[in-house]
Design a protein around this motif. Structure first.
Motif, PDB file in Angstrom:
ATOM      1  N   THR A  91       0.827  -1.203   0.000  1.00 55.69           N
ATOM      2  CA  THR A  91       0.000   0.000   0.000  1.00 55.69           C
ATOM      3  C   THR A  91       0.861   1.252   0.000  1.00 55.69           C
ATOM      4  OG1 THR A  91      -1.804  -1.141   1.141  1.00 55.69           O
ATOM      5  CG2 THR A  91      -1.762   1.267   1.277  1.00 55.69           C
ATOM      6  N   ALA A  92       1.932   1.253   0.780  1.00 55.18           N
ATOM      7  CA  ALA A  92       2.847   2.395   0.797  1.00 55.18           C
ATOM      8  C   ALA A  92       3.453   2.623  -0.583  1.00 55.18           C
ATOM      9  CB  ALA A  92       3.948   2.170   1.829  1.00 55.18           C
ATOM     10  N   GLN A  93       3.843   1.547  -1.258  1.00 49.95           N
ATOM     11  CA  GLN A  93       4.403   1.660  -2.605  1.00 49.95           C
ATOM     12  C   GLN A  93       3.390   2.269  -3.574  1.00 49.95           C
ATOM     13  OE1 GLN A  93       7.681  -0.041  -3.986  1.00 49.95           O
ATOM     14  NE2 GLN A  93       7.169   1.713  -5.265  1.00 49.95           N
ATOM     15  N   LEU A  94       2.130   1.817  -3.481  1.00 51.36           N
ATOM     16  CA  LEU A  94       1.098   2.320  -4.375  1.00 51.36           C
ATOM     17  C   LEU A  94       0.753   3.780  -4.081  1.00 51.36           C
ATOM     18  CD1 LEU A  94      -1.235  -0.799  -4.509  1.00 51.36           C
ATOM     19  CD2 LEU A  94       0.232   0.061  -6.335  1.00 51.36           C
ATOM     20  N   LEU A  95       0.730   4.153  -2.815  1.00 46.49           N
ATOM     21  CA  LEU A  95       0.478   5.552  -2.469  1.00 46.49           C
ATOM     22  C   LEU A  95       1.572   6.456  -3.028  1.00 46.49           C
ATOM     23  CD1 LEU A  95      -0.710   5.183   1.240  1.00 46.49           C
ATOM     24  CD2 LEU A  95      -2.100   5.977  -0.680  1.00 46.49           C
ATOM     25  N   THR A  96       2.820   6.009  -2.906  1.00 49.42           N
ATOM     26  CA  THR A  96       3.937   6.776  -3.459  1.00 49.42           C
ATOM     27  C   THR A  96       3.778   6.931  -4.964  1.00 49.42           C
ATOM     28  OG1 THR A  96       5.421   5.946  -1.740  1.00 49.42           O
ATOM     29  CG2 THR A  96       6.444   6.847  -3.710  1.00 49.42           C
ATOM     30  N   THR A  97       3.413   5.848  -5.632  1.00 58.09           N
ATOM     31  CA  THR A  97       3.246   5.876  -7.083  1.00 58.09           C
ATOM     32  C   THR A  97       2.106   6.791  -7.501  1.00 58.09           C
ATOM     33  OG1 THR A  97       4.044   3.588  -7.185  1.00 58.09           O
ATOM     34  CG2 THR A  97       2.932   4.435  -9.139  1.00 58.09           C
ATOM     35  N   LEU A  98       1.012   6.784  -6.741  1.00 60.01           N
ATOM     36  CA  LEU A  98      -0.132   7.633  -7.083  1.00 60.01           C
ATOM     37  C   LEU A  98       0.210   9.105  -6.908  1.00 60.01           C
ATOM     38  CD1 LEU A  98      -3.083   7.742  -7.973  1.00 60.01           C
ATOM     39  CD2 LEU A  98      -3.737   7.607  -5.558  1.00 60.01           C
ATOM     40  N   LEU A  99       0.880   9.456  -5.814  1.00 62.71           N
ATOM     41  CA  LEU A  99       1.283  10.851  -5.635  1.00 62.71           C
ATOM     42  C   LEU A  99       2.254  11.262  -6.737  1.00 62.71           C
ATOM     43  CD1 LEU A  99       0.999  13.344  -3.816  1.00 62.71           C
ATOM     44  CD2 LEU A  99       3.025  12.560  -2.576  1.00 62.71           C
ATOM     45  N   ASN A 100       3.159  10.361  -7.093  1.00 65.62           N
ATOM     46  CA  ASN A 100       4.073  10.622  -8.186  1.00 65.62           C
ATOM     47  C   ASN A 100       3.316  10.857  -9.490  1.00 65.62           C
ATOM     48  OD1 ASN A 100       6.669  10.498  -9.724  1.00 65.62           O
ATOM     49  ND2 ASN A 100       5.785   8.594 -10.481  1.00 65.62           N
ATOM     50  N   ALA A 101       2.266  10.057  -9.739  1.00 70.48           N
ATOM     51  CA  ALA A 101       1.474  10.212 -10.962  1.00 70.48           C
ATOM     52  C   ALA A 101       0.839  11.593 -11.024  1.00 70.48           C
ATOM     53  CB  ALA A 101       0.405   9.126 -11.032  1.00 70.48           C
ATOM     54  N   GLY A 102       0.338  12.078  -9.890  1.00 74.97           N
ATOM     55  CA  GLY A 102      -0.231  13.424  -9.862  1.00 74.97           C
ATOM     56  C   GLY A 102       0.800  14.486 -10.147  1.00 74.97           C
ATOM     57  N   ARG A 103       1.989  14.309  -9.605  1.00 81.61           N
ATOM     58  CA  ARG A 103       3.073  15.255  -9.868  1.00 81.61           C
ATOM     59  C   ARG A 103       3.438  15.265 -11.346  1.00 81.61           C
ATOM     60  NH1 ARG A 103       7.124  16.310  -5.402  1.00 81.61           N
ATOM     61  NH2 ARG A 103       8.532  16.327  -7.190  1.00 81.61           N
ATOM     62  N   VAL A 104       3.477  14.092 -11.954  1.00 79.98           N
ATOM     63  CA  VAL A 104       3.799  13.988 -13.377  1.00 79.98           C
ATOM     64  C   VAL A 104       2.763  14.743 -14.209  1.00 79.98           C
ATOM     65  CG1 VAL A 104       3.926  12.390 -15.329  1.00 79.98           C
ATOM     66  CG2 VAL A 104       5.103  11.839 -13.199  1.00 79.98           C
ATOM     67  N   VAL A 105       1.486  14.595 -13.857  1.00 79.80           N
ATOM     68  CA  VAL A 105       0.420  15.272 -14.600  1.00 79.80           C
ATOM     69  C   VAL A 105       0.574  16.789 -14.498  1.00 79.80           C
ATOM     70  CG1 VAL A 105      -2.066  15.711 -14.658  1.00 79.80           C
ATOM     71  CG2 VAL A 105      -1.210  13.374 -14.439  1.00 79.80           C
ATOM     72  N   VAL A 106       0.867  17.291 -13.310  1.00 76.59           N
ATOM     73  CA  VAL A 106       1.065  18.740 -13.154  1.00 76.59           C
ATOM     74  C   VAL A 106       2.261  19.199 -13.980  1.00 76.59           C
ATOM     75  CG1 VAL A 106       1.630  20.573 -11.509  1.00 76.59           C
ATOM     76  CG2 VAL A 106      -0.017  18.798 -10.876  1.00 76.59           C
ATOM     77  N   GLU A 107       3.344  18.434 -13.949  1.00 69.92           N
ATOM     78  CA  GLU A 107       4.536  18.812 -14.709  1.00 69.92           C
ATOM     79  C   GLU A 107       4.250  18.856 -16.200  1.00 69.92           C
ATOM     80  OE1 GLU A 107       7.979  18.599 -17.078  1.00 69.92           O
ATOM     81  OE2 GLU A 107       6.661  16.870 -16.840  1.00 69.92           O
ATOM     82  N   ARG A 108       3.506  17.883 -16.718  1.00 74.58           N
ATOM     83  CA  ARG A 108       3.202  17.820 -18.150  1.00 74.58           C
ATOM     84  C   ARG A 108       2.300  18.962 -18.589  1.00 74.58           C
ATOM     85  NH1 ARG A 108       2.025  11.333 -18.543  1.00 74.58           N
ATOM     86  NH2 ARG A 108       4.218  10.654 -18.608  1.00 74.58           N
ATOM     87  N   ASN A 109       1.525  19.504 -17.671  1.00 77.91           N
ATOM     88  CA  ASN A 109       0.599  20.600 -17.991  1.00 77.91           C
ATOM     89  C   ASN A 109       1.106  21.943 -17.496  1.00 77.91           C
ATOM     90  OD1 ASN A 109      -2.190  19.452 -19.122  1.00 77.91           O
ATOM     91  ND2 ASN A 109      -1.341  17.966 -17.677  1.00 77.91           N
ATOM     92  N   GLN A 110       2.396  22.038 -17.177  1.00 76.48           N
ATOM     93  CA  GLN A 110       2.942  23.262 -16.612  1.00 76.48           C
ATOM     94  C   GLN A 110       2.834  24.449 -17.559  1.00 76.48           C
ATOM     95  OE1 GLN A 110       4.631  22.938 -13.119  1.00 76.48           O
ATOM     96  NE2 GLN A 110       3.294  24.671 -13.468  1.00 76.48           N
ATOM     97  N   SER A 111       3.114  24.239 -18.832  1.00 72.41           N
ATOM     98  CA  SER A 111       3.033  25.357 -19.784  1.00 72.41           C
ATOM     99  C   SER A 111       1.597  25.842 -19.928  1.00 72.41           C
ATOM    100  CB  SER A 111       3.599  24.942 -21.149  1.00 72.41           C
ATOM    101  OG  SER A 111       2.889  23.842 -21.684  1.00 72.41           O
ATOM    102  N   LEU A 112       0.635  24.935 -19.861  1.00 75.72           N
ATOM    103  CA  LEU A 112      -0.778  25.325 -19.910  1.00 75.72           C
ATOM    104  C   LEU A 112      -1.143  26.110 -18.664  1.00 75.72           C
ATOM    105  CD1 LEU A 112      -3.701  25.145 -21.041  1.00 75.72           C
ATOM    106  CD2 LEU A 112      -3.904  22.980 -19.793  1.00 75.72           C
ATOM    107  N   ILE A 113      -0.772  25.604 -17.505  1.00 75.28           N
ATOM    108  CA  ILE A 113      -1.092  26.257 -16.239  1.00 75.28           C
ATOM    109  C   ILE A 113      -0.512  27.664 -16.189  1.00 75.28           C
ATOM    110  CG2 ILE A 113      -0.634  26.189 -13.749  1.00 75.28           C
ATOM    111  CD1 ILE A 113      -0.738  23.081 -14.012  1.00 75.28           C
ATOM    112  N   ASN A 114       0.689  27.839 -16.718  1.00 73.82           N
ATOM    113  CA  ASN A 114       1.383  29.131 -16.642  1.00 73.82           C
ATOM    114  C   ASN A 114       1.116  30.042 -17.846  1.00 73.82           C
ATOM    115  OD1 ASN A 114       2.512  28.426 -14.185  1.00 73.82           O
ATOM    116  ND2 ASN A 114       4.433  27.723 -15.079  1.00 73.82           N
ATOM    117  N   ASP A 115       0.212  29.652 -18.725  1.00 74.40           N
ATOM    118  CA  ASP A 115      -0.097  30.472 -19.906  1.00 74.40           C
ATOM    119  C   ASP A 115      -0.872  31.721 -19.474  1.00 74.40           C
ATOM    120  OD1 ASP A 115      -0.840  31.614 -22.278  1.00 74.40           O
ATOM    121  OD2 ASP A 115      -1.751  29.805 -23.118  1.00 74.40           O
TER     122      ASP A 115
END
Length: 248
Positions: free
Chosen positions: A35-59
């Motif tokens: 469960t700890a491994q999966l929680l880490t992976t899920l939080l990481n997935a959210g971070r990845v999504v924010v990073e991929r949309n950074q140029s959109l967010i900062n437009d």
């Protein structure tokens, strides 16, 4: 910007999660580690999504970005599936009950962070919004932890946000990780006589991170913080998780 290394779950872990013979009542320590491994992976997935949309967010020219909590959730779950092969939109019945419960709670906390940031994200005339992977991760982890006996935290040896300061255990692990080659393998340890799981997943600087954290050291970055003079591949920090064995 600190962007986490991609976390790939070992095939054996994925198989064990999907194996119907493994239940949380049969091997609670193993379930908690998974469960700890999966929680880490899920939080990481959210971070990845924010990073991929950074140029959109900062437009600064675009108002409504369409980066809603619902869109964010879909993208986060897609990234989680990409990293694990587990579809949280239709969780397998064999997924441990503890994992289902805590992953759902982290999804909710993550969506709330994106919801609360809508005014900033959609504001015209402003470029840098300070809604970056580290900001998202810290806020989502804090919301989740405030509602649970499970604690998730982003931490680093030299935090810009003092709320992310490491405790004694985290400081010891981070100092050790800083001397080792980069690895996505988490540090997993039961302490207090097996009553508390501590998991620390290292995060490393990538090229994108250096816009804020690289050279020249000491020069203020776009957010107003002095740059750390970091290099690609150096330890940036970690995602730290604590789960007590009596988590219920």
């Amino acid at each position: 910007m600190i962007v986490p290394s991609k976390v790939l779950l070992p095939v054996g872990l994925i198989l064990s999660l999907l194996c119907p013979q493994i239940g949380w009542t049969q091997d609670s320590h193993k379930e908690i580690e998974q469960t700890a491994q999966l929680l880490t992976t899920l939080l990481n997935a959210g971070r990845v999504v924010v990073e991929r949309n950074q140029s959109l967010i900062n437009d600064p020219a675009q108002g409504d970005k369409g980066f809603t909590p619902e869109v964010f959730e879909r993208l986060m779950l897609d990234e989680f599936f990409h990293q694990t092969g587990i579809d949280l939109k239709h969780p397998p019945s064999s997924l441990p009950a503890l994992a289902k419960e805590l992953l759902a709670a982290l999804i909710l906390a993550s969506k709330e962070v994106v919801r609360d940031a809508q005014f900033v994200i959609n504001q015209r005339g402003i470029g840098y919004k300070n809604f970056i992977p580290a900001t998202f991760g810290s806020q989502a982890a804090r919301k989740f932890s405030n509602r649970s006996r499970v604690t998730i935290k982003q931490t680093t040896l030299n935090p810009r946000n003092l709320k992310n300061s490491p405790d004694t255990y985290e400081e010891m692990i981070l100092a050790r990780l800083a001397t080792l080659p980069a690895s996505t393998t988490p540090v997993v340890e039961w302490i207090d006589g097996g009553r508390l799981l501590r998991t620390v997943m290292p995060i490393y600087y990538t090229e994108d991170c250096l816009a804020c954290h690289g050279n020249p050291k000491g020069i203020l970055d776009i957010s107003g913080y002095p740059r750390e003079g970091a290099q690609v591949g150096e330890l940036a920090g970690a995602i730290s998780i604590q789960i007590p064995s009596d988590h219920r």
